[in-house]
Design a protein around this motif. Structure first.
Motif, PDB file in Angstrom:
ATOM      1  N   TYR A  70       9.969  -2.553  -2.707  1.00  0.00           N
ATOM      2  CA  TYR A  70       9.699  -1.902  -1.430  1.00  0.00           C
ATOM      3  C   TYR A  70       8.299  -2.287  -0.956  1.00  0.00           C
ATOM      4  N   ALA A  71       8.169  -2.455   0.358  1.00  0.00           N
ATOM      5  CA  ALA A  71       6.882  -2.860   0.939  1.00  0.00           C
ATOM      6  C   ALA A  71       5.995  -1.643   1.183  1.00  0.00           C
ATOM      7  N   GLY A  72       5.642  -0.949   0.139  1.00  0.00           N
ATOM      8  CA  GLY A  72       4.732   0.177   0.223  1.00  0.00           C
ATOM      9  C   GLY A  72       5.380   1.486   0.648  1.00  0.00           C
ATOM     10  N   GLY A  73       4.509   2.461   0.895  1.00  0.00           N
ATOM     11  CA  GLY A  73       4.952   3.816   1.206  1.00  0.00           C
ATOM     12  C   GLY A  73       5.696   3.942   2.516  1.00  0.00           C
ATOM     13  N   GLU A  74       5.360   3.105   3.492  1.00  0.00           N
ATOM     14  CA  GLU A  74       6.025   3.209   4.799  1.00  0.00           C
ATOM     15  C   GLU A  74       7.523   2.936   4.675  1.00  0.00           C
ATOM     16  N   GLU A  75       7.886   1.916   3.921  1.00  0.00           N
ATOM     17  CA  GLU A  75       9.312   1.619   3.747  1.00  0.00           C
ATOM     18  C   GLU A  75       9.994   2.683   2.898  1.00  0.00           C
TER      19      GLU A  75
ATOM     20  N   ALA B 123       0.829  -1.214   0.000  1.00  0.00           N
ATOM     21  CA  ALA B 123       0.000   0.000   0.000  1.00  0.00           C
ATOM     22  C   ALA B 123       0.855   1.253   0.000  1.00  0.00           C
ATOM     23  N   ILE B 124       0.441   2.217  -0.792  1.00  0.00           N
ATOM     24  CA  ILE B 124       1.118   3.513  -0.831  1.00  0.00           C
ATOM     25  C   ILE B 124       0.054   4.602  -0.890  1.00  0.00           C
ATOM     26  N   GLU B 125       0.268   5.640  -0.119  1.00  0.00           N
ATOM     27  CA  GLU B 125      -0.678   6.759  -0.083  1.00  0.00           C
ATOM     28  C   GLU B 125      -0.178   7.871  -0.992  1.00  0.00           C
ATOM     29  N   VAL B 126      -1.063   8.305  -1.883  1.00  0.00           N
ATOM     30  CA  VAL B 126      -0.747   9.397  -2.805  1.00  0.00           C
ATOM     31  C   VAL B 126      -1.896  10.384  -2.774  1.00  0.00           C
ATOM     32  N   LYS B 127      -1.585  11.629  -2.464  1.00  0.00           N
ATOM     33  CA  LYS B 127      -2.586  12.701  -2.412  1.00  0.00           C
ATOM     34  C   LYS B 127      -3.761  12.327  -1.504  1.00  0.00           C
ATOM     35  N   GLY B 128      -3.446  11.665  -0.371  1.00  0.00           N
ATOM     36  CA  GLY B 128      -4.472  11.342   0.611  1.00  0.00           C
ATOM     37  C   GLY B 128      -5.265  10.083   0.340  1.00  0.00           C
ATOM     38  N   LYS B 129      -4.971   9.365  -0.743  1.00  0.00           N
ATOM     39  CA  LYS B 129      -5.689   8.126  -1.061  1.00  0.00           C
ATOM     40  C   LYS B 129      -4.703   6.965  -1.091  1.00  0.00           C
ATOM     41  N   VAL B 130      -5.188   5.793  -0.649  1.00  0.00           N
ATOM     42  CA  VAL B 130      -4.332   4.609  -0.580  1.00  0.00           C
ATOM     43  C   VAL B 130      -4.531   3.764  -1.839  1.00  0.00           C
TER      44      VAL B 130
END
Length: 198
Positions: free
Chosen positions: A188-193, A127-134
């Motif tokens: 990469y394991a999403g936006g957190e990493e 999961a990655i968040e872009v402009k407030g949406k996942v």
């Protein structure tokens, strides 16, 4: 046996159509032969070394294919985007809701160059968040497919389109990031990493 009666409705009908043998007019045959001869002559006289500026703007090194682009050769980041990125992120850079994030106005695109380079080199699977949406889609890794100059060109293109106004990225910056992240072998394991990258 009595003769079959022909009804008035049948008398009004036209006879059934029949296939006739109609030869192709000689003028049409002559025109087809002239066009075929012109095509053969045109192809046989075409020059493979025609300057690329007369075509789509790619350099001769790019048109060759497998060989890396010559030093100083112009690489078309827009063409790379169209062939490798637009299917998911769309030609408008708006992506697909819930699956592929937009590149237009994305904080990941206009943010740190090293993060954008890392995304292209190794991809994302989470999961990655872009402009407030996942978004939950998977981003493939292009590190083995694209060279440093190509990654720099496509990122420079993306960072200057759809209202984005971030600085260009050089091939040297990509090479340095590639060397720094050379030990990594998985997405990469999403936006957190990604957010933890220096």
């Amino acid at each position: 046996m009595s003769k079959r009666e022909i009804l008035p409705q049948q008398r009004r009908e036209n006879p059934d159509p029949e296939e006739r043998r109609t030869p192709i007019p000689w003028l049409v045959l002559a025109l087809a032969a002239v066009l075929a001869a012109f095509g053969v002559d045109y192809i046989s006289h075409s020059d493979v070394n025609t300057p690329p500026a007369w075509g789509d703007g790619r350099s001769l090194a790019e048109l060759v294919g497998d060989k890396p682009a010559a030093a100083g050769a112009r690489i078309d980041g827009g063409a790379i985007f169209t062939s490798m990125c637009a299917a998911c992120h769309q030609a408008t850079g708006q992506g697909l809701p819930g699956v592929f994030p937009p590149l237009a106005g994305s904080e990941w695109v206009v943010g740190k160059p090293d993060t954008a380079i890392a995304i292209l080199l190794h991809g994302i699977n989470g999961a990655i968040e872009v402009k407030g949406k996942v978004y939950q889609g998977a981003m493939p890794a292009f590190g083995a497919t694209l060279g440093d100059g190509e990654i720099a060109a496509v990122l420079t293109h993306i960072r200057s389109q759809w209202g984005n106004a971030a600085a260009a990225i050089s091939a040297e910056t990509v090479a340095a990031t590639r060397a720094r992240l050379a030990q990594r072998s998985e997405p990469y394991a999403g936006g957190e990493e990604l957010a933890k990258l220096p």
